[in-house]
Scaffold this motif. Structure first.
Motif, PDB file in Angstrom:
ATOM      1  N   ASP A  32       0.147 -10.127  -7.209  1.00 13.09           N
ATOM      2  CA  ASP A  32      -0.280 -10.768  -8.446  1.00 13.09           C
ATOM      3  C   ASP A  32       0.875 -10.642  -9.435  1.00 13.09           C
ATOM      4  O   ASP A  32       1.519  -9.601  -9.503  1.00 13.09           O
ATOM      5  CB  ASP A  32      -1.536 -10.058  -8.975  1.00 13.09           C
ATOM      6  CG  ASP A  32      -2.187 -10.808 -10.114  1.00 13.09           C
ATOM      7  OD1 ASP A  32      -1.449 -11.437 -10.883  1.00 13.09           O
ATOM      8  OD2 ASP A  32      -3.423 -10.748 -10.223  1.00 13.09           O
ATOM      9  N   ARG A  74       0.857  -1.181   0.000  1.00 13.19           N
ATOM     10  CA  ARG A  74       0.000   0.000   0.000  1.00 13.19           C
ATOM     11  C   ARG A  74       0.892   1.230   0.000  1.00 13.19           C
ATOM     12  O   ARG A  74       1.809   1.347   0.800  1.00 13.19           O
ATOM     13  CB  ARG A  74      -0.909  -0.005   1.215  1.00 13.19           C
ATOM     14  CG  ARG A  74      -1.591   1.343   1.440  1.00 13.19           C
ATOM     15  CD  ARG A  74      -2.587   1.289   2.562  1.00 13.19           C
ATOM     16  NE  ARG A  74      -3.788   0.590   2.169  1.00 13.19           N
ATOM     17  CZ  ARG A  74      -4.858   0.493   2.941  1.00 13.19           C
ATOM     18  NH1 ARG A  74      -4.863   1.022   4.133  1.00 13.19           N
ATOM     19  NH2 ARG A  74      -5.928  -0.159   2.528  1.00 13.19           N
ATOM     20  N   GLY A  81      -6.856  16.172   1.288  1.00 15.00           N
ATOM     21  CA  GLY A  81      -7.328  14.806   1.232  1.00 15.00           C
ATOM     22  C   GLY A  81      -6.180  13.828   1.261  1.00 15.00           C
ATOM     23  O   GLY A  81      -5.013  14.198   1.439  1.00 15.00           O
ATOM     24  N   SER A  82      -6.517  12.589   1.081  1.00 13.62           N
ATOM     25  CA  SER A  82      -5.494  11.562   1.117  1.00 13.62           C
ATOM     26  C   SER A  82      -5.745  10.588  -0.018  1.00 13.62           C
ATOM     27  O   SER A  82      -6.797  10.578  -0.634  1.00 13.62           O
ATOM     28  CB  SER A  82      -5.523  10.822   2.453  1.00 13.62           C
ATOM     29  OG  SER A  82      -6.712  10.079   2.552  1.00 13.62           O
ATOM     30  N   CYS A  83      -4.749   9.809  -0.281  1.00  9.09           N
ATOM     31  CA  CYS A  83      -4.826   8.899  -1.405  1.00  9.09           C
ATOM     32  C   CYS A  83      -4.029   7.671  -1.054  1.00  9.09           C
ATOM     33  O   CYS A  83      -2.955   7.766  -0.449  1.00  9.09           O
ATOM     34  CB  CYS A  83      -4.236   9.592  -2.640  1.00  9.09           C
ATOM     35  SG  CYS A  83      -3.967   8.504  -4.006  1.00  9.09           S
ATOM     36  N   GLU A  84      -4.555   6.521  -1.392  1.00  6.26           N
ATOM     37  CA  GLU A  84      -3.763   5.323  -1.152  1.00  6.26           C
ATOM     38  C   GLU A  84      -3.987   4.341  -2.296  1.00  6.26           C
ATOM     39  O   GLU A  84      -5.052   4.300  -2.905  1.00  6.26           O
ATOM     40  CB  GLU A  84      -4.118   4.689   0.195  1.00  6.26           C
ATOM     41  CG  GLU A  84      -5.540   4.237   0.319  1.00  6.26           C
ATOM     42  CD  GLU A  84      -5.918   3.998   1.771  1.00  6.26           C
ATOM     43  OE1 GLU A  84      -5.375   4.686   2.630  1.00  6.26           O
ATOM     44  OE2 GLU A  84      -6.756   3.125   2.002  1.00  6.26           O
ATOM     45  N   MET A  85      -2.946   3.604  -2.577  1.00  6.72           N
ATOM     46  CA  MET A  85      -3.002   2.639  -3.660  1.00  6.72           C
ATOM     47  C   MET A  85      -2.586   1.285  -3.097  1.00  6.72           C
ATOM     48  O   MET A  85      -1.546   1.168  -2.468  1.00  6.72           O
ATOM     49  CB  MET A  85      -2.050   3.047  -4.782  1.00  6.72           C
ATOM     50  CG  MET A  85      -2.231   4.499  -5.154  1.00  6.72           C
ATOM     51  SD  MET A  85      -2.000   4.775  -6.876  1.00  6.72           S
ATOM     52  CE  MET A  85      -2.595   6.439  -6.998  1.00  6.72           C
ATOM     53  N   ASP A  86      -3.428   0.317  -3.348  1.00  2.00           N
ATOM     54  CA  ASP A  86      -3.172  -1.033  -2.851  1.00  2.00           C
ATOM     55  C   ASP A  86      -2.828  -1.936  -4.023  1.00  2.00           C
ATOM     56  O   ASP A  86      -3.526  -1.940  -5.032  1.00  2.00           O
ATOM     57  CB  ASP A  86      -4.410  -1.579  -2.133  1.00  2.00           C
ATOM     58  CG  ASP A  86      -4.763  -0.744  -0.923  1.00  2.00           C
ATOM     59  OD1 ASP A  86      -3.847  -0.077  -0.406  1.00  2.00           O
ATOM     60  OD2 ASP A  86      -5.931  -0.764  -0.508  1.00  2.00           O
ATOM     61  N   TYR A  87      -1.801  -2.695  -3.839  1.00  7.72           N
ATOM     62  CA  TYR A  87      -1.379  -3.613  -4.897  1.00  7.72           C
ATOM     63  C   TYR A  87      -1.376  -5.030  -4.340  1.00  7.72           C
ATOM     64  O   TYR A  87      -0.767  -5.282  -3.301  1.00  7.72           O
ATOM     65  CB  TYR A  87       0.018  -3.250  -5.414  1.00  7.72           C
ATOM     66  CG  TYR A  87       0.065  -1.887  -6.032  1.00  7.72           C
ATOM     67  CD1 TYR A  87      -0.297  -1.693  -7.358  1.00  7.72           C
ATOM     68  CD2 TYR A  87       0.456  -0.787  -5.296  1.00  7.72           C
ATOM     69  CE1 TYR A  87      -0.271  -0.434  -7.929  1.00  7.72           C
ATOM     70  CE2 TYR A  87       0.485   0.476  -5.862  1.00  7.72           C
ATOM     71  CZ  TYR A  87       0.126   0.643  -7.175  1.00  7.72           C
ATOM     72  OH  TYR A  87       0.136   1.891  -7.730  1.00  7.72           O
ATOM     73  N   PRO A  88      -2.046  -5.928  -4.984  1.00  6.62           N
ATOM     74  CA  PRO A  88      -2.011  -7.314  -4.516  1.00  6.62           C
ATOM     75  C   PRO A  88      -0.756  -8.015  -5.041  1.00  6.62           C
ATOM     76  O   PRO A  88      -0.075  -7.517  -5.932  1.00  6.62           O
ATOM     77  CB  PRO A  88      -3.274  -7.899  -5.135  1.00  6.62           C
ATOM     78  CG  PRO A  88      -3.424  -7.139  -6.403  1.00  6.62           C
ATOM     79  CD  PRO A  88      -2.886  -5.767  -6.159  1.00  6.62           C
ATOM     80  N   GLU A 123       0.767 -10.235 -12.457  1.00  4.52           N
ATOM     81  CA  GLU A 123       0.547  -9.179 -13.430  1.00  4.52           C
ATOM     82  C   GLU A 123       0.898  -7.808 -12.865  1.00  4.52           C
ATOM     83  O   GLU A 123       1.156  -6.876 -13.599  1.00  4.52           O
ATOM     84  CB  GLU A 123      -0.926  -9.171 -13.858  1.00  4.52           C
ATOM     85  CG  GLU A 123      -1.403 -10.456 -14.478  1.00  4.52           C
ATOM     86  CD  GLU A 123      -0.916 -10.597 -15.900  1.00  4.52           C
ATOM     87  OE1 GLU A 123      -0.575  -9.585 -16.503  1.00  4.52           O
ATOM     88  OE2 GLU A 123      -0.856 -11.743 -16.386  1.00  4.52           O
ATOM     89  N   VAL A 124       0.844  -7.720 -11.563  1.00 10.08           N
ATOM     90  CA  VAL A 124       1.089  -6.416 -10.953  1.00 10.08           C
ATOM     91  C   VAL A 124       2.522  -6.334 -10.445  1.00 10.08           C
ATOM     92  O   VAL A 124       3.275  -5.438 -10.802  1.00 10.08           O
ATOM     93  CB  VAL A 124       0.080  -6.177  -9.811  1.00 10.08           C
ATOM     94  CG1 VAL A 124       0.273  -4.803  -9.231  1.00 10.08           C
ATOM     95  CG2 VAL A 124      -1.332  -6.347 -10.312  1.00 10.08           C
ATOM     96  N   HIS A 168       0.550   5.182   0.466  1.00 11.27           N
ATOM     97  CA  HIS A 168      -0.425   6.092   1.048  1.00 11.27           C
ATOM     98  C   HIS A 168       0.178   7.493   1.090  1.00 11.27           C
ATOM     99  O   HIS A 168       1.340   7.668   1.450  1.00 11.27           O
ATOM    100  CB  HIS A 168      -0.763   5.608   2.466  1.00 11.27           C
ATOM    101  CG  HIS A 168      -1.748   6.476   3.174  1.00 11.27           C
ATOM    102  ND1 HIS A 168      -3.091   6.248   3.125  1.00 11.27           N
ATOM    103  CD2 HIS A 168      -1.579   7.582   3.928  1.00 11.27           C
ATOM    104  CE1 HIS A 168      -3.718   7.176   3.832  1.00 11.27           C
ATOM    105  NE2 HIS A 168      -2.818   8.003   4.320  1.00 11.27           N
TER     106      HIS A 168
END
Lengths: 314, 496
Positions: A237, A220, A228-235, A239-240, A222
């Motif tokens: 995977d 993640r 505001g705030s922003c977060e990106m979650d990566y599994p 492909e990712v 963040h």
């Protein structure tokens, strides 16, 4: 002056030539957020290092395969009037400081090193997807890759005569056109920020690679601010994330203005490796596009190392 | 509130928000049970924009606490509201709409009490959360602070009997507007003057301010046939209106990108032009205030001096005008002549289209004026009142025109205060003024109140008041002249 009087003894410390400076310029531009950079020359290539706020250390690794010609002669020690304070190290490497923005501007003196990099990015991506090494789509001859693709490439010959001498650049667009000769003053290197990355601490043994609960984010990113705030979650995977290893959950904060220094290089890179060691020390390695195989290790890369803001939360 | 968008609707939602961002920096969100309403107005309050997305627009939409059926839903209007910065939301949405890997987008409003969603977020303010679900399980979450609405904007759409309306295809309108110079930066505020006659429609751009070097500006004029319009109904021919191009261009761009026919409704100069774009799941309303100097297209005897340098191509228009001048329009006739007498600089001032309503003093749009005072004390900050921009869907008492009725039914008009008192006046003063002028309507009362605040320039904001103001002016001038006793001044001349 002295080298002309003693041509035999005074050889050039570094002499490189390249027919297309775009890859080299893109590499330098990725770390070009600080004006003063330290160049360290070794037998295999040279590194360009900048640091910011004693926290971020960015290094562009320029291997000798990027150039058509690369000759390096270690500086003869006896010619230096300095006492042999670090003579053991200086045998293998030469370091000097240089105004990096001036160097980048000199490479772009014909306006052809930056404009083409933007359009070149797509071709790099195409090449990476095709797995091919064609320089251009409509020119696929085996020899064509050794020539600038559109005829607009800027050729460069760079030489350095040793401590106290300027870095000399000869830049030409084509043989019939004008030629520019730039001499960039070099400075004695300042002591560098030492950020040793603990390589062993980030490679856990394979038994620790237990699959995680799918509900929790694997990686993640963040960011938070007044709007505001922003977060990106990566599994985890394929492909990712091509490869993901993490021993235990860890949360670390870095200053965004430092991390975002890597954006320029990140936009041009083809692959990224992100590592965090036990002390929260972030190491970001960006694989940069390179002109193609001329044998050996031709992949250039840029490395960003950044110290964390907070204590480690384990 | 939770709403889910698929990539297609996310793109159209983003287009709508792009249009809305041209209208104002603050976006007012109101989530009702059946629709999500987003509105914005510019700083000068001369233009207003409202997007209403019904629940079928979303793949999933529900308001209220998740899983809990609120038992009191029968009485209380279920809804949440707040305001966010349009630019920050748009930046998030544009990134998502441009990203092909986004599979669905979730919009939600998270209360600080409902901390079960995010355990690490323990802030006290509500958040507007945009969550993009991308391919391969990548989730991108953006949290924007959601502020409570302090003063809502109210647009009252009360078309008169003499309402005109035209409908034009989106592509056609886009082609028309493309001929007029677009607004770059804040340098000019070009206006668009529309003249509607029986046989032709004239559209002309007009610069109301000189540029920095004082140079003359480019004026473009376009003449087209009424047959280009899908619907063409002008209450009193010829009619002409003028309004700002800046916001209108945003609307036209949106209409073109969504391919929705544009319906424009207007009554007379000074009253806002209302543009309605409607699909089966979206309803957009735009109101742009018009200015008064639109008579130039079809010159009246009063305004002929201003158009003395008329170009030859307008000569056939004059003939049309002379034919029509035999039967002047019923209502706009006197107001036109009144407004021409107003000083020219004052006539250029556009009228506010929305009324700012302070939610701290007035909780709900109430049918009678004295209930404003009673609602002053009982405002619970927990339960947010719906902003008055919500259409109440009351059936209009008087069908004003053959246009679709539900568009008109915005508010029960003439009953509630359209303009709520500004901060300078107490309720007592309002009542006093109201008592003294018992025969005027609420709207006129509000106009009077506004004139107390503003200076003479504002006199022209309404045609009714413009008339009154003009009378007052004349009286004052007459008085000063009589004080100086013009007889004495002129007598020596006669004696000579």
């Amino acid at each position: 002056m002295s080298q002309s009087q003693q041509p035999e003894q005074r050889r050039q410390v570094l002499s490189v030539s390249v027919s297309d400076v775009r890859y080299f310029a893109a590499l330098l531009r990725g770390v070009g957020f600080v004006t003063r950079a330290t160049v360290t020359i070794t037998n295999d290539g040279f590194t360009v290092t900048v640091e910011e706020a004693r926290t971020l250390l960015a290094t562009a690794f320029v291997f000798k395969d990027m150039f058509e010609e690369y000759t390096y002669h270690p500086e003869p020690l006896q010619l230096q009037s300095q006492p042999a304070q670090g003579s053991q190290q200086t045998i293998n490497s030469v370091a000097f400081e240089i105004p990096l923005n001036t160097l980048i501007e000199c490479l772009n003196i014909f306006g052809t090193s930056s404009v083409s990099t933007a359009s070149k990015t797509k071709k790099w991506k195409q090449n990476a997807e095709d797995g091919g090494m064609e320089y251009d789509n409509d020119r696929t001859g085996p020899l064509d890759r050794y020539f600038p693709s559109s005829g607009k490439g800027t050729a460069m010959r760079m030489s350095y005569d040793g401590t106290g001498h300027p870095l000399t650049l000869h830049i030409a667009e084509d043989a019939a056109g004008p030629t520019a000769t730039c001499q960039i003053t070099t400075y004695d290197p300042e002591p560098q920020l030492e950020l040793p990355f603990d390589d062993k601490a980030i490679n856990p043994p394979p038994r620790n690679r237990a699959p995680r609960a799918p509900s929790k984010p694997i990686l993640r990113i963040h960011a938070a601010g007044p709007f505001g705030s922003c977060e990106m979650d990566y599994p985890n995977d394929r492909e990712v994330l091509e490869n993901f290893e993490c021993e235990e959950p860890v949360t670390l904060s870095y200053k965004l203005s430092h991390i975002s220094r890597a954006i320029r290089a990140l936009q041009n890179s083809t692959k990224t490796s992100l590592r965090i060691d036990n002390e929260g020390f972030l190491c970001l390695q960006l694989l940069m596009p390179s002109p193609g195989p001329r044998g050996g290790n031709s992949e250039a890369f840029t490395e960003f190392r950044c110290l964390p803001l907070d204590e480690i939360h384990v | 509130m939770q709403a889910t968008l698929d990539p297609g609707s996310l793109r159209s939602f983003t287009k709508g928000m792009t249009c809305l961002s041209k209208y104002g920096d603050e976006m007012y969100i109101f989530a009702a049970a059946e629709c999500l309403i987003l509105s914005a107005t510019n700083i000068a309050e001369t233009s207003y924009c409202r997007f209403q997305y019904s629940r079928v627009f979303f793949t999933r939409y529900n308001v209220g606490q998740r899983g809990s059926d609120c038992p009191s839903g029968s009485q209380e209007p279920v809804g949440v509201s707040g305001q966010v910065l349009t630019k920050s939301l748009l930046a998030v949405l544009k990134r998502g709409a441009g990203d092909k890997t986004v599979e669905k987008c979730e919009l939600s409003i998270v209360d600080p009490e409902a901390g079960e969603t995010e355990e690490e977020e323990d802030s006290l303010e509500s958040k507007f959360v945009v969550r993009m679900h991308c391919k391969h399980g990548v989730v991108k979450t953006h949290r924007l602070p959601l502020h409570t609405i302090e003063s809502a904007h109210q647009f009252t759409d009360n078309p008169g009997e003499d309402e005109s309306y035209v409908e034009i295809g989106a592509k056609m309108l886009k082609d028309i507007i493309e001929h007029f110079p677009s607004v770059r930066g804040n340098k000019g505020d070009p206006q668009l003057v529309w003249g509607f006659a029986n046989s032709e429609v004239i559209i002309r751009s007009m610069e109301t301010s000189l540029d920095t070097r004082g140079k003359a500006q480019l004026t473009t004029e376009l003449v087209l046939s009424p047959e280009e319009f899908n619907q063409y109904h002008i209450a009193s021919v010829p009619a002409s209106i003028a309004f700002q191009l800046r916001e209108f261009t945003a609307t036209v761009t949106y209409a073109d990108s969504m391919n929705i026919p544009t319906l424009m409704r207007f009554t007379e100069p000074g009253r806002p032009v209302v543009i309605i774009l409607e699909t089966n799941d979206t309803e957009c309303l735009f109101a742009i205030s018009t200015t008064f100097d639109s008579m130039q297209l079809f010159p009246t005897p009063q305004s002929r001096r201003t158009t003395a340098s008329a170009t030859p191509q307008r000569n056939p228009l004059k003939r049309v005008r002379e034919d029509d001048s035999a039967e002047p329009g019923p209502t706009p006739g006197p107001s036109k002549s009144a407004s021409t007498a107003v000083p020219h600089s004052a006539r250029r001032k556009p009228v506010k289209v929305v009324q700012r309503q302070d939610l701290a003093t007035a909780r709900k749009p109430s049918p009678v004026a004295h209930s404003v005072t009673s609602s002053q004390s009982v405002w619970d900050s927990r339960s947010m009142p719906p902003p008055p921009s919500v259409p109440l869907r009351s059936s209009p008492a008087v069908p004003p025109s053959p246009v679709k009725q539900e568009e008109e039914g915005e508010e029960p008009r003439q009953e509630e205060p359209l303009f709520l008192p500004s901060s300078q006046l107490t309720q007592l003063e309002v009542e006093m003024v109201k008592h003294e002028t018992a025969n005027i309507t609420e709207q006129e009362l509000a106009e009077i109140l506004r004139f107390d605040d503003d200076e003479l320039e504002e006199f022209a904001v309404s045609d009714h008041k413009g008339e009154d103001a003009e009378v007052e002016d004349v009286l004052e001038i007459a008085a000063t002249q009589s004080d100086h006793s013009s007889d004495k001044v002129f007598r020596p001349l006669f004696e000579d």
